[in-house]
Design a protein around this motif. Structure first.
Motif, PDB file in Angstrom:
ATOM      1  N   ALA A 297       0.845  -1.401   0.485  1.00 40.60           N
ATOM      2  CA  ALA A 297       0.052   0.032   0.078  1.00 40.60           C
ATOM      3  C   ALA A 297       0.426   1.329  -0.055  1.00 40.60           C
ATOM      4  O   ALA A 297      -0.108   2.371  -0.726  1.00 40.60           O
ATOM      5  CB  ALA A 297      -1.028   0.066   1.227  1.00 40.60           C
ATOM      6  N   ARG A 298       2.211   1.062   0.381  1.00 40.71           N
ATOM      7  CA  ARG A 298       2.436   2.088   0.805  1.00 40.71           C
ATOM      8  C   ARG A 298       3.367   3.073  -0.669  1.00 40.71           C
ATOM      9  O   ARG A 298       3.936   3.580  -1.158  1.00 40.71           O
ATOM     10  CB  ARG A 298       4.019   2.430   1.779  1.00 40.71           C
ATOM     11  N   ARG A 299       3.565   1.571  -1.071  1.00 40.18           N
ATOM     12  CA  ARG A 299       4.723   1.614  -1.983  1.00 40.18           C
ATOM     13  C   ARG A 299       4.074   1.995  -3.128  1.00 40.18           C
ATOM     14  O   ARG A 299       4.257   2.517  -5.020  1.00 40.18           O
ATOM     15  CB  ARG A 299       6.295   0.156  -2.209  1.00 40.18           C
ATOM     16  N   ARG A 300       2.523   0.612  -3.454  1.00 43.87           N
ATOM     17  CA  ARG A 300       1.952   1.232  -4.387  1.00 43.87           C
ATOM     18  C   ARG A 300       0.236   1.174  -4.584  1.00 43.87           C
ATOM     19  O   ARG A 300      -0.614   0.685  -4.100  1.00 43.87           O
ATOM     20  CB  ARG A 300       1.857  -0.005  -5.242  1.00 43.87           C
ATOM     21  N   PRO A 301       0.397   3.361  -3.912  1.00 47.48           N
ATOM     22  CA  PRO A 301      -0.529   3.517  -3.555  1.00 47.48           C
ATOM     23  C   PRO A 301      -1.959   3.288  -4.790  1.00 47.48           C
ATOM     24  O   PRO A 301      -3.042   3.801  -5.337  1.00 47.48           O
ATOM     25  CB  PRO A 301      -0.417   4.954  -3.170  1.00 47.48           C
ATOM     26  N   ASP A 302      -1.193   3.513  -6.385  1.00 43.89           N
ATOM     27  CA  ASP A 302      -2.222   3.080  -7.373  1.00 43.89           C
ATOM     28  C   ASP A 302      -2.528   1.375  -7.312  1.00 43.89           C
ATOM     29  O   ASP A 302      -4.118   1.791  -8.218  1.00 43.89           O
ATOM     30  CB  ASP A 302      -1.394   3.577  -8.669  1.00 43.89           C
ATOM     31  N   LEU A 303      -2.193   0.971  -6.891  1.00 42.12           N
ATOM     32  CA  LEU A 303      -2.473  -0.602  -6.860  1.00 42.12           C
ATOM     33  C   LEU A 303      -3.112  -1.050  -6.219  1.00 42.12           C
ATOM     34  O   LEU A 303      -4.591  -1.796  -6.480  1.00 42.12           O
ATOM     35  CB  LEU A 303      -1.423  -1.446  -6.946  1.00 42.12           C
ATOM     36  N   VAL A 304      -3.895  -0.219  -4.434  1.00 43.23           N
ATOM     37  CA  VAL A 304      -3.969  -0.789  -3.450  1.00 43.23           C
ATOM     38  C   VAL A 304      -5.495   0.340  -3.258  1.00 43.23           C
ATOM     39  O   VAL A 304      -5.073   1.646  -3.152  1.00 43.23           O
ATOM     40  CB  VAL A 304      -3.574  -0.928  -2.065  1.00 43.23           C
ATOM     41  N   ASP A 305      -6.882  -0.380  -2.959  1.00 41.35           N
ATOM     42  CA  ASP A 305      -7.645   0.593  -2.815  1.00 41.35           C
ATOM     43  C   ASP A 305      -8.602   0.681  -1.114  1.00 41.35           C
ATOM     44  O   ASP A 305      -7.783   1.816  -0.973  1.00 41.35           O
ATOM     45  CB  ASP A 305      -8.957   0.357  -3.849  1.00 41.35           C
TER      46      ASP A 305
END
Length: 277
Positions: free
Chosen positions: A118-126
């Motif tokens: 969630a930290r590294r890929r906020p675009d991927l985790v809703d």
């Protein structure tokens, strides 16, 4: 006449060698990142695995296609949550349509990976659910984790499973499972494809501390745990939820490290309500 649509199911490997089983026809994707036990089987989901999981994930299948995403076999030395998150990101991109974000449930060790993801890929985790997980392992549980690591290096899988049964369940299973595991379980339960994956997973758990980075997780997040969890304690669960910018907390009285499974009706109702907000 209305004709029901058969539930879709599939198994295989995602990008980076992540074994997976998927079930459901829903328009949204729900990715489940499992705990330590994921390292203790062959890493191959049989063709019927998705259908076998359908009753377990029934509460979500009207809205979701659920992906149980395992870690690859043969984890490298020094495997940590950052490496795991980056690897999982590539596999999740393969199931997210058009770059649309997915909802993630991280169970125990999977919750540590979920935080990093969630930290590294906020675009991927809703949305993020931490099931019997927190920002780090409780200090008093480190000796237990090292004991499990010692069992892993000795290839004593029965002792690992027996101890986890005691620590996970608050009902009769804490008493009945250990002797079954140590007798018929030795022949029937799967063995790890790569024994080193078990102790490297435990090394990752022991080395993880994300408590000072929780404010980097902007997504809505639910911390679900048991009041008697010896690994990710109620105190840590409360602290984790409090430090998350959009954190919710649900603690189940009397439940231990397996609250997500032992109290599944409560878990499913809480998680589904959270995901649907």
């Amino acid at each position: 006449m209305h004709r029901s649509i058969p539930v879709r199911s599939e198994t295989g490997d995602l990008t980076g060698g992540h074994p997976y089983a998927a079930v459901g026809n829903g328009p949204r994707a729900l990715v489940v990142l499992p705990g330590l036990g994921d390292a203790m089987f062959t890493g191959v989901y049989p063709p019927f695995a998705g259908w076998a999981l359908a009753p377990y994930f029934a509460r979500y299948l009207d809205e979701y296609r659920v992906y149980l995403c395992s870690r690859p076999r043969g984890l490298p030395s020094g495997y940590d949550a950052t490496r795991a998150a980056d690897d999982h990101a590539r596999s999740i991109e393969a199931v997210a349509e058009s770059s649309e974000a997915v909802d993630v449930i991280g169970v125990s060790m999977g919750g540590l990976i979920g935080q990093s993801l969630a930290r590294r890929r906020p675009d991927l985790v809703d949305r993020l659910v931490l099931a019997n997980s927190a920002c780090r392992l409780d200090e008093d549980a480190r000796s237990d984790a090292r004991e499990l690591e010692r069992y892993a290096r000795e290839h004593d899988w029965a002792s690992i499973r027996s101890k986890l049964a005691v620590d996970m369940f608050s009902d009769g299973r804490a008493i009945t499972y250990p002797p079954m595991i140590r007798t018929i379980g030795r022949a029937l339960l799967p063995r790890p494809a790569e024994p080193a994956d078990v102790w490297r997973s435990l090394e990752m758990i022991l080395g993880y501390d994300g408590c000072d980075r929780l404010d980097d997780i902007d997504q809505p997040a639910l911390v679900f745990g048991g009041e008697r969890d010896p690994y990710f304690t109620a105190r840590l669960a409360r602290e984790t939820a409090a430090e998350l910018p959009n954190g919710d907390l649900e603690l189940v009285p009397g439940a231990k490290h397996g609250a997500f499974h032992e109290r599944k009706r409560t878990f499913d109702a809480t998680v589904r309500s959270f995901l649907d907000r």
